[in-house]
Design a protein around this motif. Structure first.
Motif, mmCIF file in Angstrom:
data_model
loop_
_atom_site.group_PDB
_atom_site.id
_atom_site.type_symbol
_atom_site.label_atom_id
_atom_site.label_comp_id
_atom_site.label_asym_id
_atom_site.label_seq_id
_atom_site.Cartn_x
_atom_site.Cartn_y
_atom_site.Cartn_z
ATOM 1 N N THR A 67 10.555 -7.061 -9.154
ATOM 2 C CA THR A 67 10.756 -5.617 -8.986
ATOM 3 C C THR A 67 9.862 -4.797 -9.917
ATOM 4 O O THR A 67 9.539 -3.656 -9.619
ATOM 5 N N TYR A 68 9.449 -5.379 -11.026
ATOM 6 C CA TYR A 68 8.532 -4.653 -11.921
ATOM 7 C C TYR A 68 7.147 -4.559 -11.295
ATOM 8 O O TYR A 68 6.442 -3.575 -11.438
ATOM 9 N N PHE A 69 6.789 -5.605 -10.580
ATOM 10 C CA PHE A 69 5.503 -5.610 -9.874
ATOM 11 C C PHE A 69 5.493 -4.516 -8.808
ATOM 12 O O PHE A 69 4.494 -3.830 -8.606
ATOM 13 N N TYR A 70 6.620 -4.344 -8.139
ATOM 14 C CA TYR A 70 6.727 -3.366 -7.049
ATOM 15 C C TYR A 70 6.807 -1.924 -7.531
ATOM 16 O O TYR A 70 6.600 -0.999 -6.761
ATOM 17 N N ASP A 71 7.191 -1.728 -8.801
ATOM 18 C CA ASP A 71 7.381 -0.361 -9.280
ATOM 19 C C ASP A 71 6.180 0.046 -10.129
ATOM 20 O O ASP A 71 6.027 -0.408 -11.269
ATOM 21 N N MET A 79 0.842 -1.207 0.000
ATOM 22 C CA MET A 79 0.000 0.000 0.000
ATOM 23 C C MET A 79 0.875 1.254 0.000
ATOM 24 O O MET A 79 0.571 2.238 -0.673
ATOM 25 N N LYS A 80 1.983 1.196 0.733
ATOM 26 C CA LYS A 80 2.904 2.336 0.718
ATOM 27 C C LYS A 80 3.485 2.536 -0.676
ATOM 28 O O LYS A 80 3.774 3.654 -1.088
ATOM 29 N N GLU A 81 3.676 1.422 -1.399
ATOM 30 C CA GLU A 81 4.229 1.489 -2.760
ATOM 31 C C GLU A 81 3.157 1.807 -3.790
ATOM 32 O O GLU A 81 3.442 1.852 -4.984
ATOM 33 N N ASP A 82 1.930 1.932 -3.361
ATOM 34 C CA ASP A 82 0.780 2.157 -4.241
ATOM 35 C C ASP A 82 0.576 1.020 -5.240
ATOM 36 O O ASP A 82 0.017 1.198 -6.320
ATOM 37 N N VAL A 83 1.034 -0.164 -4.885
ATOM 38 C CA VAL A 83 0.785 -1.336 -5.724
ATOM 39 C C VAL A 83 -0.598 -1.892 -5.401
ATOM 40 O O VAL A 83 -1.338 -2.330 -6.271
ATOM 41 N N MET A 84 -0.953 -1.850 -4.130
ATOM 42 C CA MET A 84 -2.297 -2.262 -3.734
ATOM 43 C C MET A 84 -2.966 -1.059 -3.069
ATOM 44 O O MET A 84 -2.309 -0.309 -2.354
ATOM 45 N N HIS A 85 -4.241 -0.876 -3.375
ATOM 46 C CA HIS A 85 -4.948 0.255 -2.755
ATOM 47 C C HIS A 85 -6.351 -0.138 -2.337
ATOM 48 O O HIS A 85 -7.334 0.250 -2.978
ATOM 49 N N PRO A 121 -3.163 -5.769 -15.442
ATOM 50 C CA PRO A 121 -3.328 -6.702 -16.564
ATOM 51 C C PRO A 121 -3.365 -5.965 -17.908
ATOM 52 O O PRO A 121 -3.976 -4.902 -18.021
ATOM 53 N N GLY A 122 -2.635 -6.525 -18.888
ATOM 54 C CA GLY A 122 -2.637 -5.935 -20.225
ATOM 55 C C GLY A 122 -1.488 -4.984 -20.492
ATOM 56 O O GLY A 122 -1.286 -4.557 -21.625
ATOM 57 N N THR A 123 -0.704 -4.645 -19.481
ATOM 58 C CA THR A 123 0.399 -3.706 -19.706
ATOM 59 C C THR A 123 1.671 -4.406 -20.183
ATOM 60 O O THR A 123 2.635 -3.757 -20.558
ATOM 61 N N GLY A 124 1.675 -5.725 -20.152
ATOM 62 C CA GLY A 124 2.865 -6.463 -20.572
ATOM 63 C C GLY A 124 3.698 -6.883 -19.376
ATOM 64 O O GLY A 124 3.483 -6.416 -18.260
ATOM 65 N N CYS A 125 4.650 -7.779 -19.652
ATOM 66 C CA CYS A 125 5.517 -8.269 -18.581
ATOM 67 C C CYS A 125 6.906 -7.666 -18.750
ATOM 68 O O CYS A 125 7.606 -7.980 -19.702
ATOM 69 N N GLY A 126 7.265 -6.764 -17.849
ATOM 70 C CA GLY A 126 8.565 -6.111 -17.938
ATOM 71 C C GLY A 126 9.731 -7.072 -17.794
ATOM 72 O O GLY A 126 10.807 -6.864 -18.354
ATOM 73 N N ALA A 127 9.517 -8.145 -17.057
ATOM 74 C CA ALA A 127 10.627 -9.046 -16.729
ATOM 75 C C ALA A 127 10.941 -10.052 -17.832
ATOM 76 O O ALA A 127 12.072 -10.535 -17.924
ATOM 77 N N LEU A 128 9.957 -10.357 -18.685
ATOM 78 C CA LEU A 128 10.128 -11.428 -19.670
ATOM 79 C C LEU A 128 11.424 -11.255 -20.466
ATOM 80 O O LEU A 128 12.203 -12.193 -20.615
ATOM 81 N N HIS A 129 11.662 -10.035 -20.980
ATOM 82 C CA HIS A 129 12.913 -9.771 -21.692
ATOM 83 C C HIS A 129 13.739 -8.728 -20.963
ATOM 84 O O HIS A 129 14.609 -8.083 -21.544
ATOM 85 N N GLY A 130 13.438 -8.518 -19.693
ATOM 86 C CA GLY A 130 14.139 -7.500 -18.909
ATOM 87 C C GLY A 130 15.050 -8.115 -17.872
ATOM 88 O O GLY A 130 15.710 -9.127 -18.129
ATOM 89 N N VAL A 131 15.091 -7.484 -16.714
ATOM 90 C CA VAL A 131 15.935 -7.985 -15.626
ATOM 91 C C VAL A 131 15.202 -9.155 -14.981
ATOM 92 O O VAL A 131 14.194 -8.974 -14.301
ATOM 93 N N ASN A 132 15.683 -10.361 -15.251
ATOM 94 C CA ASN A 132 14.937 -11.530 -14.781
ATOM 95 C C ASN A 132 15.813 -12.573 -14.115
ATOM 96 O O ASN A 132 15.512 -13.757 -14.134
ATOM 97 N N LYS A 133 16.868 -12.116 -13.466
ATOM 98 C CA LYS A 133 17.760 -13.112 -12.872
ATOM 99 C C LYS A 133 17.127 -13.826 -11.676
ATOM 100 O O LYS A 133 17.517 -14.932 -11.349
ATOM 101 N N ASN A 134 16.122 -13.171 -11.049
ATOM 102 C CA ASN A 134 15.453 -13.824 -9.905
ATOM 103 C C ASN A 134 14.166 -14.536 -10.313
ATOM 104 O O ASN A 134 13.395 -14.937 -9.457
ATOM 105 N N HIS A 135 13.923 -14.655 -11.593
ATOM 106 C CA HIS A 135 12.606 -15.133 -12.016
ATOM 107 C C HIS A 135 12.549 -16.637 -12.275
ATOM 108 O O HIS A 135 13.485 -17.366 -11.991
ATOM 109 N N ALA A 136 11.403 -17.044 -12.851
ATOM 110 C CA ALA A 136 11.071 -18.471 -12.915
ATOM 111 C C ALA A 136 11.861 -19.235 -13.977
ATOM 112 O O ALA A 136 12.288 -18.677 -14.988
ATOM 113 N N ILE A 137 12.025 -20.527 -13.723
ATOM 114 C CA ILE A 137 12.593 -21.410 -14.747
ATOM 115 C C ILE A 137 11.619 -22.541 -15.084
ATOM 116 O O ILE A 137 11.864 -23.340 -15.974
ATOM 117 N N LEU A 138 10.522 -22.602 -14.363
ATOM 118 C CA LEU A 138 9.538 -23.663 -14.595
ATOM 119 C C LEU A 138 8.125 -23.069 -14.562
ATOM 120 O O LEU A 138 7.837 -22.172 -13.760
#
Ligand SMILES: Cc1cc2nc3c(=O)[nH]c(=O)nc-3n(C[C@H](O)[C@H](O)[C@H](O)COP(=O)(O)OP(=O)(O)OC[C@H]3O[C@@H](n4cnc5c(N)ncnc54)[C@H](O)[C@@H]3O)c2cc1C
Ligand code: SF4
Ligand code: FES
Ligand code: FES
Lengths: 262, 343
Positions: free
Chosen positions: B119-123, B38-44, B133-150
């Motif tokens: 981090t894209y979710f948080y920003d 809520m402080k990050e304005d991700v959830m309101h 939803p519909g804005t695209g996934c920033g991580a898919l071709h972005g900074v994704n070293k912490n992301h999924a492999i499965l």
């Protein structure tokens, strides 16, 4: 601008401490409040050990010397009435539902000991003890504190007698800039109870072995204190300070004042 | 933070009714995730219903297992005698997460509902299908070293961050929930969290307004051989790059039952069923553990920056199984791994 006096409510111990240290200024302080020059004089007249012993009383005086504005409640959006205990006294407040416990302590109650490092749960500078458990006041909404018992760094000492953990942090130089220190100390005080309860940690050898009390190794202290970050890197001294209070009498003080500096 | 109404629930049915009626209302547990977002304005949320004073904090024996309350704190749960004795995997996993302060505040239900740390979710300025939803996934071709492999989709490659849930997946936990009109249902853990597919904005199968009242842990014979291994960038107070909950039951020189769940690899705790299947009935040797791990990870699809996770996950599986074979004692992973071959 003249500062307003807020010292009719000095405790006996505080009055005595001030009287001993600065008899000439006492009258003025009582009539017009503590000023910067009093504080500087206090530093000049006290030896360091004496100052350390009185530091907390002074910190409380300084905190109280800031007049706390009462906010008109009609200006508070989604106002919630809460009543909870802070350092032994009951506080009744109307808070905006968005207000965190940290902001309430600092902005409404004038208790600025608890620090805002990150405001996102990532540093531990805001650690306080609520109902005997250490928590992060920056992620605690004040509205959730109804009927709870909050202890902050300001509430650990008994009169001018420092809490053993505070004294140990001074003895072992468990800080540099001091910003993380109130959180470190509150965290460490609660940790002593957790150890007595036999609580486990991620580095506990075998969680299935339930012991009545745990003896904390350096590794255990480090793991259990990992929620308190120190940008100055005072970690070795923090661990020493905690070890001593935890019962290790052999922890040597690693620093001394150079001759002639006091 | 945006304005919201706050209420302290004293009656579960009334609380559930109020939240169900308002799509923007949320339950509040310890607030360690929700208040931050809520402080990050991700959830309101429009209103918060504090459920921490409801009578759902009990941890008690049930006919065939243990029930842990939805509003019990993570710290109390990890240190409960019955949990430490019978489900050490759960204690270890909880204690591997966050910090002592956060575990004191965090509730079990809140832990299961915590959101990704992508981090894209948080920003709020970045594209993110999960947040918007519909804005695209920033991580898919972005900074994704912490992301999924499965199990990821083109819509979202986030990982689910809870340590506790990885252990619960391995323990075949069941989530008990209560909805409006006094409707109750239970959700097997494997069905609780979901893969992103076309709808990454939905983290799990809980319906809006449903309250998690408890989590049931079925009885098992895995307690003696359980281990939670967490690999991270600093040794404490950091989220997992990879984590493994491993537990075994052996019969003589054979593996009778084995559970392996992975954290940090997918949008949900990942049960390594291929590896488990491979190991059942076999000897608990390092060679077998290795073969099982690579059978599971053969299906991994790393992204641009996280190929390291495939090898890391395989090694972590082997180490966690070895740790479990050595009685789950801390430091088991550091021990000479050849000793396990004699079992
Ligand atoms: C700095 C930091 C580091 C962390 N590190 C780790 C880590 O290493 N590993 C890890 O696993 N976690 C970690 N965490 C996350 C932490 O474990 C979670 O934030 C916590 O478990 C959430 O629980 P809560 O009760 O505070 O949830 P809340 O923030 O109160 O709620 C989270 C969500 O759950 C919902 N909810 C709450 N109660 C219920 C209920 N009874 N029924 C249905 N829905 C409910 C809320 O509506 C909300 O959407 C970390 C958090 C922080 C801030
Ligand atoms: S990985 Fe998921 S959470 Fe992260 S940016 Fe993509 S859609 Fe958002
Ligand atoms: S200010 Fe609360 S954790 Fe940093
Ligand atoms: S003493 Fe400076 S941050 Fe710890």
């Amino acid at each position: 601008m003249e500062e307003k006096s807020t010292f009719s409510d000095l405790t006996e111990a505080e009055r005595k401490a001030l009287e001993e240290l600065m008899p000439d200024e006492m009258g003025e302080i009582i009539s017009s409040g503590i000023k910067r020059r009093h504080f500087l004089k206090l530093f000049a007249v006290t030896g360091t050990s004496l100052l350390a012993a009185n530091l907390l009383g002074i910190e409380q005086l300084m905190a109280r010397s800031v007049p706390i504005e009462e906010q008109p409640s009609e200006l508070i959006e989604n106002g919630i009435n809460v009543s909870f205990e802070v350092n032994g006294s009951t506080q009744k407040l109307t808070v905006d539902s968005r207000m965190t416990l940290l902001d309430t302590l600092r902005e409404r109650l004038g208790l600025t000991g608890s620090k805002k490092g990150c405001d996102h749960g990532q540093c531990g500078a805001c650690t306080v003890i609520v109902d005997d458990k250490r928590v992060l006041s920056c992620l605690t909404l004040a509205a959730t504190c109804e009927d709870k018992r909050v202890t902050t760094i300001e509430g650990l000492a008994t009169g001018n007698e420092l809490h053993p953990m505070q004294a140990s942090f001074i003895k072992h130089d468990g800080f540099q800039c001091g910003y993380c220190t109130p959180g470190q100390i509150c965290s460490a005080v609660a940790l002593m109870d957790e150890a007595k309860n036999g609580d486990a940690s991620y580095v506990t050898a075998n969680v299935r072995e339930k012991k009545s009390a745990v003896n904390l190794s350096n590794e255990e202290i480090r793991e259990r204190m990992s929620g308190n970050i120190c940008r100055c890197g005072a970690y070795p001294n923090i661990v020493n300070a905690i070890r001593e209070v935890h019962g290790d009498k052999a922890v040597a003080q690693v620093w001394q004042f150079a001759d002639g500096t006091i | 933070m945006r304005p919201f109404k706050y209420a302290n629930a004293s009656n579960p049915a009334a609380a559930i009714k109020i939240v169900t009626a308002d799509p923007a209302a949320r339950f509040l547990g310890g607030g360690t995730n929700l208040v931050d977002l809520m402080k990050e304005d991700v959830m309101h949320p429009s209103q918060l219903m504090d459920v921490t004073r409801l009578k759902f904090s009990v941890i008690e024996k049930k006919a065939n297992g243990l029930s842990i309350g939805g509003t019990a704190s993570n710290a109390v749960t990890a240190n409960h005698d019955l949990v430490r004795e019978n489900y050490p995997l759960l204690s270890m996993a909880i204690l591997a997460g966050a910090s002592a302060q956060i575990r004191n505040m965090a509730t079990n239900a809140g832990n299961l509902n915590q959101r990704t740390r992508c981090t894209y979710f948080y920003d709020a300025n970045m594209p993110c299908n999960k947040r918007e939803p519909g804005t695209g996934c920033g991580a898919l071709h972005g900074v994704n070293k912490n992301h999924a492999i499965l199990g990821w989709s083109e819509k979202c490659v986030a990982t689910y961050p809870s340590d506790m849930a990885v252990a619960l997946a391995a323990l075949n936990a069941v989530v008990q929930v209560e909805g409006s009109g006094n409707t109750k249902r239970n959700i097997p853990f494997a069905d609780f969290h979901r893969l992103p597919g076309e709808h990454p904005e939905i983290d799990n199968t809980l319906k809006h307004g449903e309250l998690i009242t408890s989590i049931d842990l079925p009885e098992n014979r895995l307690a003696e051989k359980s281990y939670y291994l967490k690999v991270r960038e600093r040794s404490s107070y950091a989220f997992a790059l990879i984590s493994v909950a491993a537990a075994l039951e052996t019969n003589g020189n054979r593996i009778k039952d084995v559970r392996i769940a992975l954290g940090g690899v997918a949008h949900k705790p990942w049960r390594a069923r291929i590896a488990e299947q491979w190991l059942r009935g076999k000897e608990p040797t390092q060679a077998n553990f290795r073969a099982a791990a690579s059978a599971e990870l053969k299906h991994a699809k790393p992204l641009g920056q996280n190929k390291y996770k495939v090898g890391l996950a395989a090694k972590a599986i082997v180490r966690a199984l070895e740790g479990a074979m050595q009685g789950g004692t801390y430091g088991a992973m550091e021990a000479d791994s050849t000793t396990t071959n004699q079992n």
